[in-house]
Design an enzyme around this catalytic site. Structure first.
Site, PDB file in Angstrom:
ATOM      1  N   GLY A  44       0.851  -1.191   0.000  1.00 52.33           N
ATOM      2  CA  GLY A  44       0.000   0.000   0.000  1.00 52.33           C
ATOM      3  C   GLY A  44       0.879   1.231   0.000  1.00 52.33           C
ATOM      4  O   GLY A  44       0.754   2.116   0.839  1.00 52.33           O
ATOM      5  N   HIS A  45       1.813   1.247  -0.947  1.00 55.98           N
ATOM      6  CA  HIS A  45       2.727   2.368  -1.078  1.00 55.98           C
ATOM      7  C   HIS A  45       3.446   2.280  -2.424  1.00 55.98           C
ATOM      8  O   HIS A  45       3.331   1.273  -3.137  1.00 55.98           O
ATOM      9  CB  HIS A  45       3.744   2.398   0.081  1.00 55.98           C
ATOM     10  CG  HIS A  45       4.583   1.163   0.188  1.00 55.98           C
ATOM     11  ND1 HIS A  45       4.462   0.240   1.207  1.00 55.98           N
ATOM     12  CD2 HIS A  45       5.560   0.677  -0.619  1.00 55.98           C
ATOM     13  CE1 HIS A  45       5.314  -0.732   1.029  1.00 55.98           C
ATOM     14  NE2 HIS A  45       5.998  -0.498  -0.076  1.00 55.98           N
ATOM     15  N   ALA A  46       4.185   3.330  -2.745  1.00 57.35           N
ATOM     16  CA  ALA A  46       5.076   3.324  -3.911  1.00 57.35           C
ATOM     17  C   ALA A  46       6.463   3.744  -3.424  1.00 57.35           C
ATOM     18  O   ALA A  46       6.631   4.192  -2.284  1.00 57.35           O
ATOM     19  CB  ALA A  46       4.570   4.288  -4.973  1.00 57.35           C
ATOM     20  N   ARG A  91       1.802  -0.331  -5.120  1.00 56.28           N
ATOM     21  CA  ARG A  91       1.591  -1.782  -5.017  1.00 56.28           C
ATOM     22  C   ARG A  91       0.878  -2.145  -3.726  1.00 56.28           C
ATOM     23  O   ARG A  91       1.119  -1.539  -2.666  1.00 56.28           O
ATOM     24  CB  ARG A  91       2.905  -2.569  -5.153  1.00 56.28           C
ATOM     25  CG  ARG A  91       3.793  -2.706  -3.918  1.00 56.28           C
ATOM     26  CD  ARG A  91       4.449  -1.422  -3.481  1.00 56.28           C
ATOM     27  NE  ARG A  91       5.258  -0.797  -4.498  1.00 56.28           N
ATOM     28  CZ  ARG A  91       6.521  -1.107  -4.728  1.00 56.28           C
ATOM     29  NH1 ARG A  91       7.124  -1.982  -3.965  1.00 56.28           N
ATOM     30  NH2 ARG A  91       7.191  -0.479  -5.654  1.00 56.28           N
ATOM     31  N   ILE A 116       6.386   6.502  -0.678  1.00 56.66           N
ATOM     32  CA  ILE A 116       5.207   7.361  -0.831  1.00 56.66           C
ATOM     33  C   ILE A 116       4.048   6.545  -0.278  1.00 56.66           C
ATOM     34  O   ILE A 116       3.663   5.531  -0.868  1.00 56.66           O
ATOM     35  CB  ILE A 116       4.943   7.730  -2.303  1.00 56.66           C
ATOM     36  CG1 ILE A 116       6.174   8.392  -2.909  1.00 56.66           C
ATOM     37  CG2 ILE A 116       3.725   8.640  -2.404  1.00 56.66           C
ATOM     38  CD1 ILE A 116       6.078   8.602  -4.414  1.00 56.66           C
TER      39      ILE A 116
END
Ligand code: TYD
Length: 143
Positions: A44-46, A91, A116
């Site tokens: 749950g981030h990039a 993702r 991020i």
């Protein structure tokens, strides 16, 4: 998806991964996610600059990728088939099977400034040019 060598004989299988040969980056870090409770969602981030290769060392899970335009999901369930994830891709990982182990090879050491973690920040990052502009961007959203 990245196919890795699978060396098989009567004693079982062996897969070796060599930096800059099977993965397109020098490997600086390896971590793995395991004992994931049923129904949990990871990630749950990039990342601004990090490159990664994801592997299902055991069991299976699903990785959902979003580059700001296109969304795609990949089921990983074989230890010799990896998924390369470039920087600037949001993702999430879910649908872990019992005993599922997600091993990740990464191009850099852990640094929170490279993350991020807000989807709104991610869309802004992509709008500013994404990883191509990440150095100038300087992780300002993470501060
Ligand atoms: P995080 O990246 O948020 O996990 P997920 O990929 O499931 O979102 O990491 C969870 C915690 O582990 C967080 O406190 C940061 C820490 N961590 C490290 O210390 N080193 C690492 O290499 C990674 C990937 C995470």
């Amino acid at each position: 998806m990245v196919g890795l060598p699978k060396i098989s004989d009567v004693r079982g299988n062996l897969t070796a991964i060599e930096a800059c040969m099977h993965v397109p980056f020098p490997i600086e870090r390896v971590y793995y996610i395991y004992d994931v409770p049923s129904g949990s969602t990871r990630a749950g981030h990039a990342h601004r600059q990090l490159q990664q290769l994801f592997l299902a060392l055991s069991g299976s899970f699903v990785i959902h990728l979003d580059d700001g335009r296109t969304r795609q999901s990949f089921a990983l369930n074989r230890p010799h088939i990896g998924l390369y994830v470039a920087p600037g891709v949001w993702r999430t990982i879910d649908d872990f099977s019992g005993g599922g182990v997600c091993m990740v090879l990464a191009s850099a050491h852990y640094t929170e400034a490279d993350y991020i973690r807000s989807y709104a920040e991610f869309t802004e990052f992509v709008g500013r040019g994404g990883p191509c502009n990440a150095e100038a961007d300087g992780g300002r959203d993470a501060e």
